[in-house]
Design a protein around this motif. Structure first.
Motif, short mmCIF file in Angstrom:
data_model
loop_
_atom_site.label_atom_id
_atom_site.label_comp_id
_atom_site.label_asym_id
_atom_site.label_seq_id
_atom_site.Cartn_x
_atom_site.Cartn_y
_atom_site.Cartn_z
N THR A 1 -1.97 -0.83 -7.55
CA THR A 1 -2.01 -0.45 -6.14
C THR A 1 -0.66 -0.62 -5.48
O THR A 1 -0.42 -0.06 -4.40
CB THR A 1 -3.05 -1.29 -5.38
OG1 THR A 1 -2.63 -2.66 -5.37
CG2 THR A 1 -4.42 -1.18 -6.01
N SER A 2 0.24 -1.42 -6.07
CA SER A 2 1.48 -1.76 -5.38
C SER A 2 2.76 -1.40 -6.11
O SER A 2 3.82 -1.33 -5.50
CB SER A 2 1.51 -3.27 -5.10
OG SER A 2 1.54 -4.02 -6.31
N ILE A 3 2.68 -1.16 -7.43
CA ILE A 3 3.90 -0.93 -8.18
C ILE A 3 4.60 0.34 -7.72
O ILE A 3 5.82 0.50 -7.89
CB ILE A 3 3.60 -0.86 -9.70
CG1 ILE A 3 4.90 -0.97 -10.51
CG2 ILE A 3 2.82 0.38 -10.07
CD1 ILE A 3 4.68 -1.17 -12.00
N ILE A 4 3.85 1.25 -7.11
CA ILE A 4 4.45 2.49 -6.63
C ILE A 4 5.16 2.30 -5.29
O ILE A 4 5.85 3.21 -4.82
CB ILE A 4 3.40 3.60 -6.52
CG1 ILE A 4 2.15 3.13 -5.78
CG2 ILE A 4 3.00 4.10 -7.88
CD1 ILE A 4 2.18 3.29 -4.31
N GLY A 5 5.01 1.12 -4.66
CA GLY A 5 5.53 0.93 -3.32
C GLY A 5 7.02 1.20 -3.20
O GLY A 5 7.47 1.97 -2.34
N VAL A 6 7.81 0.57 -4.06
CA VAL A 6 9.26 0.73 -4.00
C VAL A 6 9.67 2.14 -4.43
O VAL A 6 10.69 2.66 -3.98
CB VAL A 6 9.95 -0.33 -4.88
CG1 VAL A 6 11.45 -0.12 -4.93
CG2 VAL A 6 9.64 -1.73 -4.35
N ALA A 7 8.87 2.78 -5.28
CA ALA A 7 9.20 4.11 -5.77
C ALA A 7 8.86 5.21 -4.79
O ALA A 7 9.23 6.37 -4.99
CB ALA A 7 8.47 4.36 -7.10
N PRO B 1 -1.37 -3.03 4.38
CA PRO B 1 -0.43 -2.36 5.28
C PRO B 1 0.85 -3.16 5.50
O PRO B 1 1.93 -2.58 5.68
CB PRO B 1 -1.23 -2.22 6.58
CG PRO B 1 -2.65 -2.21 6.14
CD PRO B 1 -2.70 -3.16 4.98
N MET B 2 0.74 -4.49 5.49
CA MET B 2 1.94 -5.31 5.70
C MET B 2 2.98 -5.05 4.62
O MET B 2 4.14 -4.76 4.91
CB MET B 2 1.57 -6.80 5.69
CG MET B 2 2.76 -7.71 5.96
SD MET B 2 2.63 -9.31 5.13
CE MET B 2 2.95 -8.83 3.42
N TRP B 3 2.58 -5.12 3.32
CA TRP B 3 3.59 -4.94 2.28
C TRP B 3 4.03 -3.47 2.20
O TRP B 3 5.18 -3.18 1.86
CB TRP B 3 3.13 -5.47 0.92
CG TRP B 3 2.10 -4.69 0.17
CD1 TRP B 3 0.80 -5.03 -0.01
CD2 TRP B 3 2.29 -3.46 -0.55
NE1 TRP B 3 0.15 -4.06 -0.76
CE2 TRP B 3 1.04 -3.10 -1.11
CE3 TRP B 3 3.37 -2.63 -0.77
CZ2 TRP B 3 0.86 -1.96 -1.87
CZ3 TRP B 3 3.19 -1.46 -1.51
CH2 TRP B 3 1.94 -1.15 -2.05
N TYR B 4 3.13 -2.54 2.52
CA TYR B 4 3.49 -1.12 2.48
C TYR B 4 4.62 -0.83 3.47
O TYR B 4 5.64 -0.23 3.11
CB TYR B 4 2.24 -0.29 2.81
CG TYR B 4 2.45 1.21 2.82
CD1 TYR B 4 2.31 1.97 1.67
CD2 TYR B 4 2.77 1.87 4.00
CE1 TYR B 4 2.48 3.35 1.69
CE2 TYR B 4 2.95 3.25 4.04
CZ TYR B 4 2.80 3.98 2.87
OH TYR B 4 2.97 5.34 2.89
N PHE B 5 4.45 -1.26 4.70
CA PHE B 5 5.46 -0.96 5.71
C PHE B 5 6.67 -1.89 5.61
O PHE B 5 7.78 -1.49 5.99
CB PHE B 5 4.83 -1.03 7.10
CG PHE B 5 3.97 0.16 7.41
CD1 PHE B 5 4.53 1.39 7.68
CD2 PHE B 5 2.59 0.05 7.37
CE1 PHE B 5 3.74 2.50 7.93
CE2 PHE B 5 1.79 1.15 7.63
CZ PHE B 5 2.37 2.38 7.91
N LEU B 6 6.48 -3.07 5.07
CA LEU B 6 7.63 -3.94 4.85
C LEU B 6 8.56 -3.31 3.82
O LEU B 6 9.79 -3.33 3.98
CB LEU B 6 7.17 -5.32 4.38
CG LEU B 6 8.27 -6.35 4.13
CD1 LEU B 6 9.15 -6.53 5.36
CD2 LEU B 6 7.66 -7.68 3.71
N ASN B 7 7.99 -2.74 2.78
CA ASN B 7 8.81 -2.08 1.77
C ASN B 7 9.55 -0.87 2.36
O ASN B 7 10.74 -0.65 2.09
CB ASN B 7 7.94 -1.64 0.60
CG ASN B 7 8.72 -0.87 -0.43
OD1 ASN B 7 9.62 -1.40 -1.07
ND2 ASN B 7 8.40 0.40 -0.58
N LEU B 8 8.86 -0.07 3.19
CA LEU B 8 9.52 1.07 3.83
C LEU B 8 10.61 0.61 4.78
O LEU B 8 11.67 1.24 4.89
CB LEU B 8 8.49 1.92 4.56
CG LEU B 8 7.48 2.69 3.70
CD1 LEU B 8 6.56 3.53 4.58
CD2 LEU B 8 8.17 3.56 2.67
#
Length: 476
Positions: A26-32, A281-288
């Motif tokens: 669910t999260s490994i794609i975040g940075v990509a 949502p926190m880690w999603y937008f923090l990464n962006l």
């Protein structure tokens, strides 16, 4: 009583690793995501479907995965899930456009929905002979989920920086094959039982969740009061109501509604849903924010979130289990959600010209501590009161609520961020305003979870901790 499996701890490594990988997906794609957005043509608003396609399939089909584990045997379903996850990884890695990417992610989610409940059933079989061992095994297994979610961000950064974004999916292929090779020697064969599959129930609940998320995602563009949005939301409610009707009328429902009479189950699942709706949502937008505002590359962005991973592992394995034994689950869930809310509120102060050391690190560590305190107590409260034969169902329910909460929370926070300017790439003040709005919303969700847990959770309920003694899971 089943014979003690001498290789149960080695088997636990396989099961915990599977849980780690399923949640990491669910999260490994975040940075990509920024690279995928550029190469595959995603808009800023539609980018979240790379995440939500997985989560909707995963969360919507977890109950079906648990049922299939009961009918066909947990080990067979575990193996099937990995085969499907590998196939989805191949499709996602080879995607040349946005729709194929979303398809691959959905297939990965189907595989994860089979793996997760089968893993929990196998764990209960391996360790149910000894309450003390079960407590330790549950702590390690429980820590694998949020650790996998956070570690995925860092690993995704490494892979994206030094290879390319398709490799965040390719990496699952050798890991999956290695896991399949270890299954015959380590995981016990489990006999299934006769019964039917509630296909209509599975379709209605998954379609209802997907339509609700789609309606929320499209609402900023279509208008929250538009006929299209209202019809989509009404359709989602109707599908979910149909699911409940089906569960009441079929002979072998996907989710027997009587399980909700289990003390603490409903409030623990509510806490898990709101925890997911705040954390993801926190880690999603923090990464962006790290990449699109601070200008971090893929690897620095992933490395910036590594302290959160370390904090989660330390607290979940070394601290939370001990506190659970001493104070019970309810205080930890409430305090954890309050601390998470405080951490996310701190992130809402990020600036267009901010810095990692001041704008990100302190608040992200506070949020990680809050997640660590709340997750395992909520999970164990949801599981501790059910009968052994319902453990797979309870596991499917609690994982479903977390994933559905994550998907709906991300959809809502994306709508908020978009309305505040998050779609204006290159305009750093407006982009930051959008991210701030998402952080404020996520913090409010965590705070709401704390209040509802404080008011609604009743006890006492008993859970088994790593000390081997029953403790109160919830105290009114």
């Amino acid at each position: 009583m089943n014979a003690v499996n001498p290789r149960r701890w080695q088997a636990l490594i396989v099961l915990a690793a599977a849980q780690f990988m399923v949640i990491m997906d669910t999260s490994i794609i975040g940075v990509a995501l920024p690279d995928m957005q550029r190469d595959l043509g995603f808009s800023q608003g539609d980018l979240q479907w790379v995440f939500n396609a997985y989560v909707i399939a995963f969360g919507g089909l977890l109950l079906l995965g648990g049922r299939l584990s009961d009918l066909f045997g947990a080990r067979k379903v575990f193996v099937t899930g990995w085969i499907i996850l590998i196939a989805g990884s191949v499709v996602a890695a080879a995607a040349g456009n946005a729709w194929v990417e979303i398809l691959g992610r959905g297939v990965q989610g189907v595989g994860g929905a089979l793996i997760a409940p089968a893993s929990m059933t196998l764990l209960m079989m391996l360790f149910s002979h000894n309450p003390r061992e079960l407590g330790k095994a549950m702590a390690l297994y429980g820590a694998a989920a949020p650790a996998g979610g956070t570690a995925g961000v860092f690993l995704g950064g490494v892979i994206t920086q030094y290879l390319s974004w398709p490799w965040v999916f390719i990496v699952y292929i050798p890991i999956g094959l290695a896991t399949l090779a270890a299954v015959p020697a380590l995981l016990p064969a489990v006999q299934g039982r006769r019964g039917s599959v509630d296909v209509l129930g599975a379709v209605s609940v998954t379609a209802g969740i997907a339509l609700a998320v789609y309606a929320i995602v499209q609402a900023p563009e279509q208008g929250w009061g538009s006929a299209t949005t209202l019809l989509e939301l009404a359709g989602a409610v109707a599908l979910l109501a149909l699911f409940l009707v089906i569960q009441r009328t079929v002979r072998e429902p996907l989710m027997p509604l009587g399980i909700w009479h289990t003390p603490g189950l409903a409030t623990a699942n509510l806490a898990m849903a709101l925890l997911g709706a705040a954390w993801i949502p926190m880690w999603y937008f923090l990464n962006l924010y790290l990449q699109q505002v601070l200008g971090y590359g893929a690897f620095p962005s992933g490395a910036a979130l590594l302290p959160m991973t370390i904090a989660i592992m330390i607290f979940m394995i070394g601290v939370t289990a001990r506190l659970l034994g001493r104070f019970g689950a309810k205080p930890l869930i409430v305090i954890g959600l309050v601390v998470l809310a405080a951490g996310v509120a701190g992130l809402s102060l990020v600036r267009p010209d901010g810095a990692f050391a001041t704008d990100v690190l302190p608040a992200s560590l506070i949020a990680a501590v809050g997640m660590s305190l709340a997750y395992i107590p909520a999970m164990m409260t949801a599981m501790s009161g059910v009968r052994p034969e319902e453990s797979g169902l309870a596991s499917g329910i609690v994982n479903t609520t977390y994933q559905v909460g994550s998907a709906l929370g991300l959809a809502v926070m994306t709508a908020i961020a978009t309305s505040q300017g998050a779609a204006e790439l290159g305009n750093l003040p407006r982009l930051t305003d959008g991210f701030q709005g998402a952080f404020i919303g996520a913090g409010a969700v965590a705070a709401l979870g704390a209040v509802l847990t404080l008011l609604l959770m009743r006890g006492p309920k008993k859970v088994v901790t790593d000390t081997g003694t029953p403790q109160e899971a919830a105290r009114a």
